[in-house]
Design an enzyme around this catalytic site. Structure first.
Site, PDB file in Angstrom:
ATOM      1  N   GLN A  27      17.824   3.505  39.496  1.00 52.90           N
ATOM      2  CA  GLN A  27      18.692   4.448  39.173  1.00 52.90           C
ATOM      3  C   GLN A  27      18.259   5.767  40.181  1.00 52.90           C
ATOM      4  O   GLN A  27      19.140   6.672  40.144  1.00 52.90           O
ATOM      5  CB  GLN A  27      18.697   4.953  38.000  1.00 52.90           C
ATOM      6  CG  GLN A  27      19.257   3.864  36.905  1.00 52.90           C
ATOM      7  CD  GLN A  27      19.009   4.123  35.530  1.00 52.90           C
ATOM      8  OE1 GLN A  27      18.070   4.178  34.946  1.00 52.90           O
ATOM      9  NE2 GLN A  27      20.246   4.766  35.069  1.00 52.90           N
ATOM     10  N   GLY A  60      15.714   6.861  28.984  1.00 49.57           N
ATOM     11  CA  GLY A  60      15.428   5.912  29.960  1.00 49.57           C
ATOM     12  C   GLY A  60      15.714   5.890  31.355  1.00 49.57           C
ATOM     13  O   GLY A  60      16.808   6.561  31.628  1.00 49.57           O
TER      14      GLY A  60
HETATM   15 ZN   LIG Z   1      20.953   2.489  32.541  1.00 51.78          ZN
END
Ligand SMILES: [Zn+2]
Length: 169
Positions: free
Chosen positions: A48, A43
């Site tokens: 991120q 994921g």
């Molecule tokens: Zn994470």
């Protein structure tokens, strides 16, 4: 596209809703799937990779059933949850750290796909854990925030130590 690691302020930002689903977003999705594969992740959320928008990618194959979920969720919202369960989690932004986290056992998530279609997904498999973890990222929440204070302190110590070791190398 670069993976952001714990300590980067972008991981603590509350992300904004996506207003437009276009070719640029579809290209970003492809890059995210590629990066996830390179890093052996299951994921990956937009912050991120330094993007403060509400979308995430999942590519998870269940070992027992062999079922593969390759999903891209835009503006996901958990609309229903049931029960609690504890499972071990890790995060590409916190490499080398794994801990058990308590979350809802069954969830329903409403989201848009890359065609702008509104869908609702209900799951009580490990995918539910992944989705809750990734949706947390969109609100600047990391899985360590869901640990007890003691375990969180332990994590911080371990993390500091691993940074010092990396500095010496
Ligand atoms: Zn994470």
């Amino acid at each position: 596209m670069e993976l952001k690691i714990y300590g980067d302020p972008v991981l603590r930002k509350r992300c904004d809703k996506v207003n437009k689903i276009d070719e640029k977003l579809r290209a970003t999705a492809e890059e995210m799937f590629k990066l996830m594969k390179e890093k052996s992740g299951i994921g990956l959320a937009a912050p991120q990779v330094g993007i403060t928008k509400r979308f995430l990618a999942v590519d998870y194959t269940d070992k027992d059933s062999g079922k593969r979920d390759k999903l891209f969720l835009i503006n996901p919202v958990i609309v229903d949850r049931e029960g609690t369960e504890e499972a071990e989690e890790g995060c590409l932004s916190l490499p080398g750290f794994y801990e058990k986290v308590q979350r809802s056992a069954k969830i329903s998530v409403r989201y848009l796909d890359l065609d702008g279609k509104s869908l609702t997904l209900t799951t009580d498999s490990f995918l539910a854990v992944i989705l809750q973890h990734e949706i947390d990222h969109l609100d600047g929440i990391l899985f360590i925030d869901r640990l007890s204070r003691l375990k969180r302190e332990l994590f911080k110590k371990k993390w500091q130590k691993s940074i010092r070791v990396a500095d010496k190398q």
